[in-house]
Design an enzyme around this catalytic site. Structure first.
Site, short mmCIF file in Angstrom:
data_model
loop_
_atom_site.label_atom_id
_atom_site.label_comp_id
_atom_site.label_asym_id
_atom_site.label_seq_id
_atom_site.Cartn_x
_atom_site.Cartn_y
_atom_site.Cartn_z
CB SER A 102 -0.90 0.01 1.23
OG SER A 102 -1.53 1.26 1.40
CE1 TYR A 128 -4.18 -1.87 4.59
CE2 TYR A 128 -3.61 0.40 4.06
CZ TYR A 128 -3.93 -0.88 3.66
OH TYR A 128 -4.00 -1.18 2.32
#
Length: 326
Positions: A129, A154
């Site tokens: 990501s 995350y």
């Protein structure tokens, strides 16, 4: 030979599976179909895949060690893996941090274990990501930039995936590639993403939250462009020179940082209605701007995104209105 696509009921996994099936690949989809967002949307994606020749489906959790441990023996035909199964979302990681470790760390370990026990593995491609860049202020974000200061759990789990991928590539010579996705949108998109949230609210005449008082920019990337990049990468595994691990990481984005307020204006135009904006302060874990440097991705895979938000957003809104009868 078959390609295992984890997260096949998810947004990108669904589109990737469709593309691979269209070119004649055998695809084994795997998904736990969690209730993080609307399960009916996930089931609708699966229903569209289920009738296509070459597609089979495993309803299971990648973090389920007992279920995953026998997968290599049960499916020796798997020669490539695209791991898209993940617990996504920066903001939800503030509410349910354990879900991120369970899926993104423990689950990815099980994927790596599966990969090393397969009789033949040509390539493991896995989703990272843009969040790994944390609070980097240098733009655009380049793969050479430091990524050791994540701003959310995350992001930390995605950086952990890259480290684990490198480790297994070194130990077991697994050809592996991590792809740092930048904000993906398009038809069949996730309800927790901005395009979906804004479109839903605008059509319902409800206010939309805009964080950092609108001073936000994102490298919005249309899903078809993302899938083209994933497929190009999948077809070109890293070579093993016997010295360095056959592992690499790339950015995959639109190479264009759009002002969030312009993004909203394009949605307004596609909806034919004006947004009711509620400006809010920056939320914990978020960043003001993302911008992908994709020179390495262009060089190695010929990846060139072609869809602007002026083209992509109307396609998304058209799908949204059709799917929701709005």
């Amino acid at each position: 030979m078959a390609i295992l696509v984890t997260g096949a009921a998810g947004f990108i996994g669904y589109h990737l599976s469709e593309r691979l099936l269209a070119r004649g690949e055998a695809v084994i989809g795997l998904d736990v179909v969690s209730d993080y967002y609307d399960v009916q949307l996930k089931e609708a994606r699966l229903a569209r895949l289920s009738g296509k020749p070459g597609f089979s489906f495993l309803r299971m959790d990648i973090a389920d060690r007992a279920a995953m441990s026998g997968l290599a023996a049960r499916h020796p035909e798997i020669t490539r893996i695209v791991n898209l199964a993940a617990q996504p979302g920066v903001r939800y990681s503030l509410e349910n941090p354990r879900a991120y470790v369970d899926t993104n760390v423990v689950g990815f370990l099980e994927i790596l274990e599966l990969a090393r026990h397969l009789k033949r593995l040509d390539h493991l491609v896995y989703a990272s990501s843009s969040s790994v860049y944390g609070g980097n202020t240098k733009l655009p974000f380049a793969i050479e930039d430091p990524v050791d200061a994540p701003l959310s759990l995350y992001a930390a789990t995605k950086k952990a995936d890259e480290l684990m991928g490198h480790c297994y590539s070194h130990l077991y010579r697994l050809p592996a590639t991590g792809l740092r996705f930048f904000t993906v949108y398009g038809p069949w998109g996730r309800p927790d993403m901005s395009a979906f949230i804004f479109t839903k609210a605008i059509l319902a005449g409800e206010p939309i939250p805009v964080f950092n008082n609108g001073q936000m920019k994102r490298d919005f990337t249309y899903v078809d462009d993302i899938v083209s990049g994933v497929v190009a990468c999948l077809d070109r595994p890293p070579a093993d020179d016997g010295k360095t691990p056959p592992h690499r990481v790339y950015n995959i984005g639109n190479n264009n940082s759009e002002d969030l307020l312009r993004f909203i204006r394009v949605i307004e135009q596609a909806c034919g209605r004006e947004a009711k904006i509620q400006f809010k302060p920056m939320q914990a874990g978020d960043v003001p701007e993302t911008f992908a440097d994709i020179e390495a991705t262009k060089r190695d895979f010929g990846f060139v995104p072609t869809t602007s938000i002026d083209e992509g957003i109307p396609r998304f809104v058209e799908w949204y209105r059709d799917y929701h009868k709005a």
